[in-house]
Scaffold this active site. Sequence first.
Site, PDB file in Angstrom:
ATOM      1  N   ASN A 208       0.860  -1.192   0.000  1.00 18.85           N
ATOM      2  CA  ASN A 208       0.000   0.000   0.000  1.00 18.85           C
ATOM      3  C   ASN A 208       0.891   1.235   0.000  1.00 18.85           C
ATOM      4  O   ASN A 208       2.114   1.126   0.060  1.00 18.85           O
ATOM      5  CB  ASN A 208      -0.959  -0.022   1.196  1.00 18.85           C
ATOM      6  CG  ASN A 208      -0.228  -0.035   2.520  1.00 18.85           C
ATOM      7  OD1 ASN A 208       0.464   0.914   2.861  1.00 18.85           O
ATOM      8  ND2 ASN A 208      -0.349  -1.126   3.264  1.00 18.85           N
ATOM      9  N   ALA A 270       1.309   1.896  11.552  1.00 22.00           N
ATOM     10  CA  ALA A 270       1.564   1.200  10.279  1.00 22.00           C
ATOM     11  C   ALA A 270       0.243   0.891   9.566  1.00 22.00           C
ATOM     12  O   ALA A 270      -0.799   0.740  10.195  1.00 22.00           O
ATOM     13  CB  ALA A 270       2.305  -0.112  10.556  1.00 22.00           C
ATOM     14  N   ASP A 274      -4.819  -6.189   5.448  1.00 22.34           N
ATOM     15  CA  ASP A 274      -5.847  -7.059   6.039  1.00 22.34           C
ATOM     16  C   ASP A 274      -5.687  -8.504   5.551  1.00 22.34           C
ATOM     17  O   ASP A 274      -6.131  -9.431   6.196  1.00 22.34           O
ATOM     18  CB  ASP A 274      -7.247  -6.559   5.648  1.00 22.34           C
ATOM     19  CG  ASP A 274      -7.584  -5.251   6.354  1.00 22.34           C
ATOM     20  OD1 ASP A 274      -6.992  -5.004   7.420  1.00 22.34           O
ATOM     21  OD2 ASP A 274      -8.399  -4.483   5.824  1.00 22.34           O
ATOM     22  N   PRO A 300      -3.566 -11.452  10.840  1.00 20.16           N
ATOM     23  CA  PRO A 300      -3.955 -11.152  12.227  1.00 20.16           C
ATOM     24  C   PRO A 300      -4.253  -9.660  12.363  1.00 20.16           C
ATOM     25  O   PRO A 300      -3.600  -8.841  11.727  1.00 20.16           O
ATOM     26  CB  PRO A 300      -2.718 -11.545  13.047  1.00 20.16           C
ATOM     27  CG  PRO A 300      -1.602 -11.692  12.063  1.00 20.16           C
ATOM     28  CD  PRO A 300      -2.214 -11.990  10.736  1.00 20.16           C
ATOM     29  N   ASP A 301      -5.256  -9.316  13.176  1.00 30.79           N
ATOM     30  CA  ASP A 301      -5.580  -7.911  13.436  1.00 30.79           C
ATOM     31  C   ASP A 301      -4.729  -7.487  14.642  1.00 30.79           C
ATOM     32  O   ASP A 301      -5.115  -7.705  15.804  1.00 30.79           O
ATOM     33  CB  ASP A 301      -7.075  -7.790  13.723  1.00 30.79           C
ATOM     34  CG  ASP A 301      -7.498  -6.338  13.870  1.00 30.79           C
ATOM     35  OD1 ASP A 301      -6.655  -5.513  14.292  1.00 30.79           O
ATOM     36  OD2 ASP A 301      -8.657  -6.039  13.558  1.00 30.79           O
ATOM     37  N   ILE A 302      -3.561  -6.924  14.377  1.00 31.55           N
ATOM     38  CA  ILE A 302      -2.573  -6.667  15.449  1.00 31.55           C
ATOM     39  C   ILE A 302      -3.157  -5.738  16.512  1.00 31.55           C
ATOM     40  O   ILE A 302      -3.041  -5.981  17.711  1.00 31.55           O
ATOM     41  CB  ILE A 302      -1.262  -6.075  14.868  1.00 31.55           C
ATOM     42  CG1 ILE A 302      -0.717  -6.974  13.750  1.00 31.55           C
ATOM     43  CG2 ILE A 302      -0.222  -5.888  15.970  1.00 31.55           C
ATOM     44  CD1 ILE A 302       0.550  -6.454  13.074  1.00 31.55           C
ATOM     45  N   PHE A 319      -4.379   3.667  14.421  1.00 32.28           N
ATOM     46  CA  PHE A 319      -4.579   4.668  13.364  1.00 32.28           C
ATOM     47  C   PHE A 319      -5.602   4.104  12.396  1.00 32.28           C
ATOM     48  O   PHE A 319      -5.663   2.886  12.195  1.00 32.28           O
ATOM     49  CB  PHE A 319      -3.268   4.922  12.601  1.00 32.28           C
ATOM     50  CG  PHE A 319      -2.470   6.060  13.177  1.00 32.28           C
ATOM     51  CD1 PHE A 319      -1.919   5.970  14.435  1.00 32.28           C
ATOM     52  CD2 PHE A 319      -2.295   7.231  12.443  1.00 32.28           C
ATOM     53  CE1 PHE A 319      -1.188   7.027  14.965  1.00 32.28           C
ATOM     54  CE2 PHE A 319      -1.564   8.291  12.959  1.00 32.28           C
ATOM     55  CZ  PHE A 319      -1.012   8.195  14.218  1.00 32.28           C
ATOM     56  N   LYS A 333     -14.420   1.834  14.809  1.00 28.64           N
ATOM     57  CA  LYS A 333     -13.160   1.097  14.964  1.00 28.64           C
ATOM     58  C   LYS A 333     -12.730   1.071  16.434  1.00 28.64           C
ATOM     59  O   LYS A 333     -12.300   0.032  16.936  1.00 28.64           O
ATOM     60  CB  LYS A 333     -12.082   1.740  14.089  1.00 28.64           C
ATOM     61  CG  LYS A 333     -10.828   0.903  14.001  1.00 28.64           C
ATOM     62  CD  LYS A 333      -9.933   1.299  12.839  1.00 28.64           C
ATOM     63  CE  LYS A 333      -8.665   0.481  12.821  1.00 28.64           C
ATOM     64  NZ  LYS A 333      -7.772   0.769  11.724  1.00 28.64           N
TER      65      LYS A 333
END
Length: 394
Positions: A208, A270, A274, A300-302, A319, A333
Amino acid sequence: MLKGKNILIGITGAIAAYKVLELIRLFKKNNANVKVVTTPNALNFVTKTTIESLSQSPLCIEQFDIKEYKPEHINLTDESDIFIIAPISANTISKITYGICDNLLTSTFCAYKKQVIIAPCMNTNMWENPAIQKNIEILKERGIKVIEPEEGFLACGREGKGRLANINTIFEAAKEYLLPEQILKGKKIVITAGGTKENIDAVRYIGNYSSGKMGTAIADYAFKLGAEVVLITTVDTDRKYKVIRVNTAEEMFTEVKEEFKNAYSLIMAAAVSDYRVKNKSEQKIKKDGAPLILELVENPDILKEMSKIKTNNQIVVGFCAESQNLIENAKNKIKNKNCDFICANDISKKDSGFSSNFNELYIIDKELDIFHIEKTEKQKAAKIILERIYGTSK
Ligand SMILES: Cc1cc2nc3c(=O)[nH]c(=O)nc-3n(C[C@H](O)[C@H](O)[C@H](O)COP(=O)(O)O)c2cc1C
């Protein structure tokens, strides 16, 4: 106020050189030790006698004046706490951007590892020249503090941007670096930066546009506030604190888990992918005329995982980058991930957010209160974020 601080002032051949004599006086009045290094051209504008009388120190100008077998540019870097080059000419800006070391001042800059402040002064057309603007941008990215010139009547007889910033502004900026309030002293802060790279094969990846600038600016400022900083980043960078270089979301997750164990806070700046490719190829995939179908699996959703395991004394900041319904999505979120703060930025705006040097942000806390940071340089945004988060929390 500045007793024991060692200030190195660099002067170049620009018309406002005479104004910097006042800066030397201001530092001396505040009990700092001052050394001055000039380019040879600077002495067309100010004299050795005046500089030495005001700084009460010999002027440094000779690159090959070696004392006790240690080159002078190394002496100067070791002996000072900050290097302020004011005024800096267009010529010297360009030289230091490209690592040219053809006089004592430029060699000193090249060897300098501590904070450098530059205050340019020049004719408006020179300031607006794309080469100079590009070099200024590069220097900012490298952590050099640029005190931009002001608008006004110039020595060349024209009105415009190019006048050296007010001497007090330069002095105050230096003071901020020399005497920052150490609100994070003794605290470990883990910060992530950059966009993760998810391998497709041996040479390709899904990525990205995140440049890592925001996270790195936060890490730099946390370090300045006394924190023990660990920056986990996908971007190569040489900092004065611990940097862990990763590529993929899984690698980042492993490092974050390890570093967060004894940390006070985690800031997830960062842009973590996803998804990753399920069956990545160890070899380069060759085209064979048939469509290439990649199966993606969730990473993984850190942020969520770390918010689950965090103790009451640990602060987790996320973020989010959104291209629509910014505030609404950010509020969802913070509820969904259960972190302490979310910093939301609108990536649909031009010249702000991803890859840009600027950012406009909204900091949202658990009570869903919103604090707006107007579009500003990422370094300034970093300062406001850290003061807001650690100033308002335990
Ligand atoms: C009268 C005069 C005024 C100048 N003022 C400036 C100035 O304000 N800013 C600038 O970038 N260059 C200015 N210059 C051009 C620089 O002196 C020139 O580029 C020089 O090579 C800079 O050398 P240095 O960077 O090694 O000190 C001026 C030149 C003259 C003759």
